[in-house]
Scaffold this motif. Structure first.
Motif, mmCIF file in Angstrom:
data_model
loop_
_atom_site.group_PDB
_atom_site.id
_atom_site.type_symbol
_atom_site.label_atom_id
_atom_site.label_comp_id
_atom_site.label_asym_id
_atom_site.label_seq_id
_atom_site.Cartn_x
_atom_site.Cartn_y
_atom_site.Cartn_z
ATOM 1 N N UNK A 109 39.699 8.761 -0.451
ATOM 2 C CA UNK A 109 40.179 9.806 -1.352
ATOM 3 C C UNK A 109 39.888 9.404 -2.803
ATOM 4 N N UNK A 110 39.506 10.375 -3.626
ATOM 5 C CA UNK A 110 39.306 10.084 -5.050
ATOM 6 C C UNK A 110 40.391 10.837 -5.808
ATOM 7 N N UNK A 111 41.419 10.109 -6.234
ATOM 8 C CA UNK A 111 42.568 10.754 -6.863
ATOM 9 C C UNK A 111 42.550 10.434 -8.360
ATOM 10 N N UNK A 112 42.124 11.404 -9.174
ATOM 11 C CA UNK A 112 41.999 11.191 -10.622
ATOM 12 C C UNK A 112 41.009 12.201 -11.171
ATOM 13 N N UNK A 113 40.288 11.832 -12.232
ATOM 14 C CA UNK A 113 39.224 12.698 -12.747
ATOM 15 C C UNK A 113 37.911 12.210 -12.139
ATOM 16 N N UNK A 114 37.131 13.115 -11.541
ATOM 17 C CA UNK A 114 35.853 12.730 -10.940
ATOM 18 C C UNK A 114 34.735 13.258 -11.839
ATOM 19 N N UNK A 115 33.976 12.318 -12.429
ATOM 20 C CA UNK A 115 32.931 12.698 -13.388
ATOM 21 C C UNK A 115 31.569 12.547 -12.711
ATOM 22 N N UNK A 116 30.751 13.591 -12.793
ATOM 23 C CA UNK A 116 29.410 13.503 -12.210
ATOM 24 C C UNK A 116 28.398 13.175 -13.289
ATOM 25 N N UNK A 117 27.856 11.963 -13.246
ATOM 26 C CA UNK A 117 26.826 11.545 -14.205
ATOM 27 C C UNK A 117 25.557 11.187 -13.438
ATOM 28 N N UNK A 118 25.390 11.860 -12.299
ATOM 29 C CA UNK A 118 24.159 11.679 -11.522
ATOM 30 C C UNK A 118 23.155 12.749 -11.935
ATOM 31 N N UNK A 119 21.916 12.633 -11.443
ATOM 32 C CA UNK A 119 20.921 13.665 -11.712
ATOM 33 C C UNK A 119 21.252 14.908 -10.878
ATOM 34 N N UNK A 120 20.967 16.101 -11.434
ATOM 35 C CA UNK A 120 21.424 17.350 -10.805
ATOM 36 C C UNK A 120 20.808 17.603 -9.431
#
Ligand SMILES: NC(=O)C1=CN([C@@H]2O[C@H](COP(=O)(O)OP(=O)(O)OC[C@H]3O[C@@H](n4cnc5c(N)ncnc54)[C@H](OP(=O)(O)O)[C@@H]3O)[C@@H](O)[C@H]2O)C=CC1
Ligand SMILES: CC(C)(CO)C(=O)C(=O)O
Length: 304
Positions: free
Chosen positions: A67-78
């Motif tokens: 589980x990812x509990x928090x803010x999930x930031x996407x900094x991967x290539x689209x």
């Protein structure tokens, strides 16, 4: 709030170091499943004045977390978004998803997969990987974040959680206008500069290159208008020239990707604009934007 950053690249590493140095709880996750092990990695970020900000950041793989509990930031290539949406859909629960990427419709795979708390950031900063542990970072202005699907109260919390003195964010009510303006500018930079194999300064140094960029901008503005986004030619041209001057000598990400034999993000730039124009039956009005995009696709394929 805990911050998970997906994408072990230039932007992800810089953001992770700045957050860690401010005492925030941050983990950097590899975007491609199974690559890299869990552990602390010392990362260095070189600032414009050549000072270095250093921090040991926890790096892990996505499958290490149920589980990812928090803010999930996407900094991967689209181009990784469709697969990531599938990997993340059962992990994020009510955690806000913040997309730090260039391009149009990059959020579509997440909305289609049923994500309900989705925010978009338009980056006004540049970051370049120098080696695995070292990134050169240059903030240009605070990077706006807006709601795609979600709540303004959560947006404020997200902005507060991600902002640090070195990498600032602000809440933006009209995020679609900012997304379009930047995506149009990128459709010029990310196609013309790699085709000419030249740095970003070309538009303010060379009138003929600027004339082609202007054609791309004019075409893209027609599509934006058909989508209900009103932008003026002058404001978009100004942004292009401003970025051209401030990143003179730097290579645009698409050119760096081609040089490193990696896929590019042109599908979410020129090709996305062409596809939108086709769907609104104005496909013939974006001939230059489409042709430049197709040339990049060919350059990318023959080079992979
Ligand atoms: N760098 C810049 O100056 C700017 C960048 N941006 C945007 O920010 C975003 C990140 O850019 P940047 O950090 O430069 O890019 P990098 O190429 O440096 O890093 C991107 C990371 O994405 C991950 N990735 C690559 N392929 C996939 C995939 N198929 N699936 C999932 N993840 C993948 C990789 O991480 P891993 O190794 O963990 O798999 C990679 O390190 C892009 O959308 C870019 O356009 C916008 C403005 C400026
Ligand atoms: C145009 C620029 C340099 C601005 O940050 C950018 O978006 C990129 O490197 O892809």
């Amino acid at each position: 709030m805990k911050v998970y950053i997906i994408g072990y690249g230039a932007i992800g590493k810089a953001l992770a170091v700045f957050l860690k140095r401010e005492g925030r709880d941050v983990t950097l996750l590899r975007g491609r499943r199974g690559e890299g092990a869990k552990g602390e990695v010392p990362l260095n970020i070189t600032m414009p004045d050549d000072t270095v900000q250093e921090a040991a950041v926890e790096v892990a793989t996505l499958d290490a977390f149920g589980e990812l509990d928090g803010v999930v930031v996407l900094a991967n290539k689209s181009f990784g978004n469709r697969q990531l949406a599938q990997s993340l859909v059962d992990k994020t629960g009510h955690s806000p998803l913040v997309i730090l990427q260039n391009g149009l419709d990059v959020e579509a795979p997440f909305l289609e997969a049923g994500f309900k708390d989705v925010y978009r950031c338009v980056l006004f900063a540049t970051a370049q990987v120098e080696d695995e542990m070292m990134v050169r970072f240059k903030p240009v202005a605070a990077s706006p974040i807006g709601v795609i699907e979600g709540w303004t109260e959560i947006l404020s919390k997200v902005v507060e959680t991600l902002s640090t003195p070195s990498f600032q964010f602000n809440a933006e009510a009209s995020i679609q206008e900012v997304i379009w303006k930047k995506a149009i500018v990128n459709s010029a930079f990310n196609s013309i500069c790699p085709l000419l194999e030249i740095d970003n300064g070309v538009f303010y140094r060379n009138e003929e290159a600027l004339a082609i960029a202007r054609q791309v901008i004019e075409e893209c503005l027609l599509v934006a208008k058909a989508k209900g986004v009103q932008l003026e030619l002058g404001e978009v041209l100004n942004l292009l020239l401003q970025i051209s001057k401030s990143s003179d000598g730097q290579l645009i990400s698409t050119l760096q990707d081609i040089k490193k034999h990696r896929p590019t993000e042109i599908d979410t730039l020129n090709m996305a604009i062409a596809a939108m124009a086709d769907s609104m039956k104005i496909g013939e009005r974006v001939a230059v934007t489409r042709a430049l995009g197709k040339l990049i696709k060919i350059k990318e394929t023959v080079n992979l």
